[in-house]
Design an enzyme around this catalytic site. Structure first.
Site, mmCIF file in Angstrom:
data_model
loop_
_atom_site.group_PDB
_atom_site.id
_atom_site.type_symbol
_atom_site.label_atom_id
_atom_site.label_comp_id
_atom_site.label_asym_id
_atom_site.label_seq_id
_atom_site.Cartn_x
_atom_site.Cartn_y
_atom_site.Cartn_z
ATOM 1 N N SER A 176 32.353 105.215 -21.136
ATOM 2 C CA SER A 176 32.043 106.162 -20.057
ATOM 3 C C SER A 176 33.285 106.924 -19.629
ATOM 4 O O SER A 176 34.412 106.450 -19.727
ATOM 5 C CB SER A 176 31.456 105.421 -18.858
ATOM 6 O OG SER A 176 30.262 104.768 -19.201
HETATM 7 N N1 SAH Z 1 30.107 100.304 -19.704
HETATM 8 C C1 SAH Z 1 30.362 100.855 -21.014
HETATM 9 C C2 SAH Z 1 29.441 102.012 -21.327
HETATM 10 C C3 SAH Z 1 28.895 101.888 -22.717
HETATM 11 S S1 SAH Z 1 27.602 102.994 -23.167
HETATM 12 C C4 SAH Z 1 31.840 101.240 -21.155
HETATM 13 O O1 SAH Z 1 32.550 101.309 -20.137
HETATM 14 O O2 SAH Z 1 32.289 101.433 -22.272
HETATM 15 C C5 SAH Z 1 26.152 102.030 -22.809
HETATM 16 C C6 SAH Z 1 25.977 100.713 -23.511
HETATM 17 O O3 SAH Z 1 24.700 100.197 -23.151
HETATM 18 C C7 SAH Z 1 25.995 100.783 -25.029
HETATM 19 O O4 SAH Z 1 26.969 99.912 -25.514
HETATM 20 C C8 SAH Z 1 24.591 100.330 -25.433
HETATM 21 O O5 SAH Z 1 24.574 99.574 -26.636
HETATM 22 C C9 SAH Z 1 24.188 99.481 -24.254
HETATM 23 N N2 SAH Z 1 22.740 99.317 -24.070
HETATM 24 C C10 SAH Z 1 21.748 100.225 -24.289
HETATM 25 N N3 SAH Z 1 20.549 99.701 -24.010
HETATM 26 C C11 SAH Z 1 20.767 98.417 -23.590
HETATM 27 C C12 SAH Z 1 19.917 97.346 -23.178
HETATM 28 N N4 SAH Z 1 18.571 97.468 -23.125
HETATM 29 N N5 SAH Z 1 20.490 96.167 -22.820
HETATM 30 C C13 SAH Z 1 21.849 96.002 -22.866
HETATM 31 N N6 SAH Z 1 22.696 96.976 -23.262
HETATM 32 C C14 SAH Z 1 22.169 98.168 -23.618
#
Ligand code: SAH
Length: 213
Positions: free
Chosen positions: A64
């Site tokens: 993010s």
């Molecule tokens: N907080 C992270 C943002 C990553 S992007 C950071 O700071 O890097 C969002 C993430 O949510 C991705 O890694 C994706 O695989 C995960 N994601 C998507 N759907 C999900 C679900 N149903 N349960 C858990 N994780 C999920």
């Protein structure tokens, strides 16, 4: 894995620019100054790491944007000892910011590759969440409920009932809701049956997926 005074200088600048964009919680700004964001990103992007931008990480996912991480952390008013559930561990950057703010963090990731990578990486740089979970964020983590705060870092088509149910009375759930762009939505649980809703502007996250691809 190097963290130099040059990196520290870039982080100080990043924190300053986030302050100019409206981030005023000192604990958030301190965490942004502290967590070595460049180590969370493929080294070919290193020069860009401390710009206020999102970036690709493994498995087609993103880390993010710093503003978004700071904004979500500020809205949740993270305090020392808060029990926090994060959905979407991804790179672990938001997780590390929450740990730096002295929260007890549980974080769920549905992609096994990312889950494994981040599970090894975070302790290596000295950030220890309470638990990283490989699983489906729509289900939350009932074993450790209720939580003071729940933060969702993927765009959700709707607010999962399980996450509402796992919130303490007085607790806050922050979740981007929508399709290609999402409305950042804050729910405050004011009584066992009541939630107060606030809409806090538009953001763009990768989707919160419902089933394994
Ligand atoms: N907080 C992270 C943002 C990553 S992007 C950071 O700071 O890097 C969002 C993430 O949510 C991705 O890694 C994706 O695989 C995960 N994601 C998507 N759907 C999900 C679900 N149903 N349960 C858990 N994780 C999920």
């Amino acid at each position: 894995m190097r963290d130099t005074s040059k990196h520290q200088g870039l982080r100080n600048q990043l924190a300053k620019s986030l302050k100019n964009k409206g981030i005023s919680d000192q604990k958030v700004l301190d965490a942004i100054r502290k967590v070595p964001r460049h180590l969370f990103i493929d080294s070919s992007f290193e020069d860009h790491t401390y710009r206020d931008k999102a970036f690709p990480i493994a498995a087609g996912q993103t880390i993010s944007q710093p503003y978004t991480v700071a904004f979500q952390s500020q809205v949740l008013r993270i305090r020392q000892g808060d029990k926090v559930l994060e959905i979407g561990t991804g790179s672990g950057y938001q997780t590390a910011v929450l740990v730096a703010m002295q929260a007890e963090v549980y974080s769920i990731e549905r992609q096994h590759e990312l889950f494994k990578k981040t599970s090894l990486f975070l302790p290596k740089i000295g950030y220890r969440p309470k638990k990283l979970i490989f699983g489906d964020g729509y289900k939350g983590f009932p074993e450790k409920a209720p939580f003071d705060k729940v933060i969702v870092t993927a765009g959700a088509p709707y607010i999962p009932k399980a996450l509402m149910a796992q919130l303490k009375v007085g607790g806050k759930l922050l979740i981007p809701v929508g399709g290609l762009t999402q409305t950042m939505t804050l729910l405050i649980r004011t009584s066992p049956k009541k939630f107060e809703k606030h809409e806090l502007g538009d953001f763009t996250f990768v989707p919160m997926l419902q089933k394994k691809n």
